[in-house]
Scaffold this motif. Structure first.
Motif, mmCIF file in Angstrom:
data_model
loop_
_atom_site.group_PDB
_atom_site.id
_atom_site.type_symbol
_atom_site.label_atom_id
_atom_site.label_comp_id
_atom_site.label_asym_id
_atom_site.label_seq_id
_atom_site.Cartn_x
_atom_site.Cartn_y
_atom_site.Cartn_z
ATOM 1 N N SER A 54 45.213 2.582 94.034
ATOM 2 C CA SER A 54 46.014 3.126 94.994
ATOM 3 C C SER A 54 46.510 4.449 94.521
ATOM 4 O O SER A 54 46.729 5.614 95.040
ATOM 5 C CB SER A 54 46.924 2.292 95.518
ATOM 6 N N ASP A 171 42.069 2.916 101.547
ATOM 7 C CA ASP A 171 42.448 2.101 100.499
ATOM 8 C C ASP A 171 42.567 0.710 101.420
ATOM 9 O O ASP A 171 43.527 0.609 102.093
ATOM 10 C CB ASP A 171 43.910 2.433 100.293
ATOM 11 N N GLU A 172 41.921 -0.144 101.316
ATOM 12 C CA GLU A 172 41.761 -1.432 101.586
ATOM 13 C C GLU A 172 41.579 -1.519 103.225
ATOM 14 O O GLU A 172 42.777 -1.932 104.004
ATOM 15 C CB GLU A 172 43.092 -2.367 101.170
HETATM 16 MG MG LIG Z 1 46.559 -0.914 95.957
#
Ligand SMILES: [Mg+2]
Ligand SMILES: Nc1ncnc2c1ncn2[C@@H]1O[C@H](COP(=O)(O)OP(=O)(O)OP(=O)(O)O)[C@@H](O)[C@H]1O
Length: 316
Positions: A54, A171-172
């Motif tokens: 991240s 991100d995810e």
């Molecule tokens: Mg992360």
């Protein structure tokens, strides 16, 4: 499209040192990452919790200033040229929302059209495509705060794409989604990737996302790149093997050996056996087994990416 040269991010954190004292400690969240990503690449960026994924994405999108090193996206410096960059990238941080909490989804989309100054026809065309591919119609009029996680994520993806970005940072994006929603999101991203115009960098803990979408896999651990290549290259590096699983009519004879294989598991009272194929073909292993014992059923398993990645995460 994306260039990182010796990219670093250090955080200073205060840690307890005695009853009242606090000591400063430096965490090297990203510790010298070098990567070049070309236009149209779909890159999976994975690593264990706290690896620095991240943090890397935040530096690429201009949210965080690097402590050292160089970074450029679309030829721009993310932090100083953040406004310019915003027009050319799309971002989804699965944990955070870019939508307006109290507005119906379609009004968020309308606001984004004005913010990014997207021509109405272009906006309408993209929205139409997202609506059908991500099945948005059912909840377009629902306020964002009332959406389920999976519905919101589909909204987030749409929001990230309405201005036609060249690079997408996710991100995810499939975190917390059910199986059907995950498949919908993956199919959508695969279709987007197939056009070859969009560059995609995706972090995930669900390796099926990577298998489905990414030809290139970058693994980081403790802020450093520990693998960069295809999934096949990773299997080759760790000597992943296919397995032959057989359901037998009776347990294997005690001294049984199948040439070119290693017996790795015996379950179901000896009736189910698993062989790892080390130096033989599946055909030869099957022939050898069938000749030796009565076999009820057989299946061949490809090497499991979860296993390989787990070994990569735990290796020193
Ligand atoms: Mg992360
Ligand atoms: N704002 C911050 N202040 C201090 N430390 C931070 C900050 N943000 C991240 N860190 C630390 O930097 C490291 C990397 O964090 P990061 O969020 O990039 O990990 P990640 O790879 O995204 O992990 P996850 O898979 O859990 O999302 C961690 O040790 C984290 O505690």
């Amino acid at each position: 499209m994306i260039k990182m040269q010796d990219l670093q991010k250090h955080f200073t954190v205060r840690v307890k040192a005695g009853r009242l004292r606090r000591k400063k400690r430096t965490v090297a969240a990203v510790d010298g990452v070098n990567l070049t990503i070309e236009r149209g690449e779909m890159v999976g960026y994975i690593g264990p919790n706290g690896a620095g994924k991240s943090t890397t994405l935040k530096m690429l999108t201009g949210v965080l200033t690097p402590s050292a090193g160089e970074v450029s996206v679309c030829g721009l410096a993310p932090v100083p040229q953040r406004t310019k960059l915003a027009l050319r990238i799309g971002v989804v941080f699965g944990q955070r929302s870019q939508l307006w909490w109290d507005l119906p989804l379609h009004e968020s989309f309308e606001l984004l059209r004005h913010i990014y100054r997207v021509p109405a026809a272009e906006h309408a065309a993209r929205l139409r495509r997202c609506r059908s591919l991500l099945d948005l119609d059912e909840f377009l009029d629902t306020p964002v705060r009332q959406l389920s996680l999976g519905q919101r994520m589909r909204g987030e993806l749409t929001a990230a794409l309405l201005h036609g970005p060249e690079v997408l940072f996710l991100d995810e994006p499939t975190i917390g989604l059910d199986v059907v929603s995950k498949q919908a999101v993956r199919a959508f991203l695969a279709e987007l990737g197939a056009t070859g115009d969009v560059t995609l960098v995706l972090t995930t803990h669900d390796l099926a996302d990577i298998e489905r979408l990414c030809e290139r896999l970058v693994v980081i651990d403790h802020g450093r790149v520990v693998h960069d290549g295809s999934i096949e290259a990773l299997h080759a590096r760790y000597g992943s093997r296919r397995s032959l699983v057989a359901d037998l009519e009776q347990p294997l004879p005690a001294d049984f050996a199948l040439p070119g294989t290693v017996l790795t598991a015996v379950t179901a009272n000896g009736h189910r056996v698993t062989f790892s194929l080390e130096s033989t073909t599946a055909a030869a292993a099957v022939a050898g087994l069938v000749a030796a014992v009565p076999v009820r059923d057989l299946s061949l398993l490809e090497p499991d990416i979860e296993d390989v990645v787990a070994r990569l995460y735990t290796s020193p």
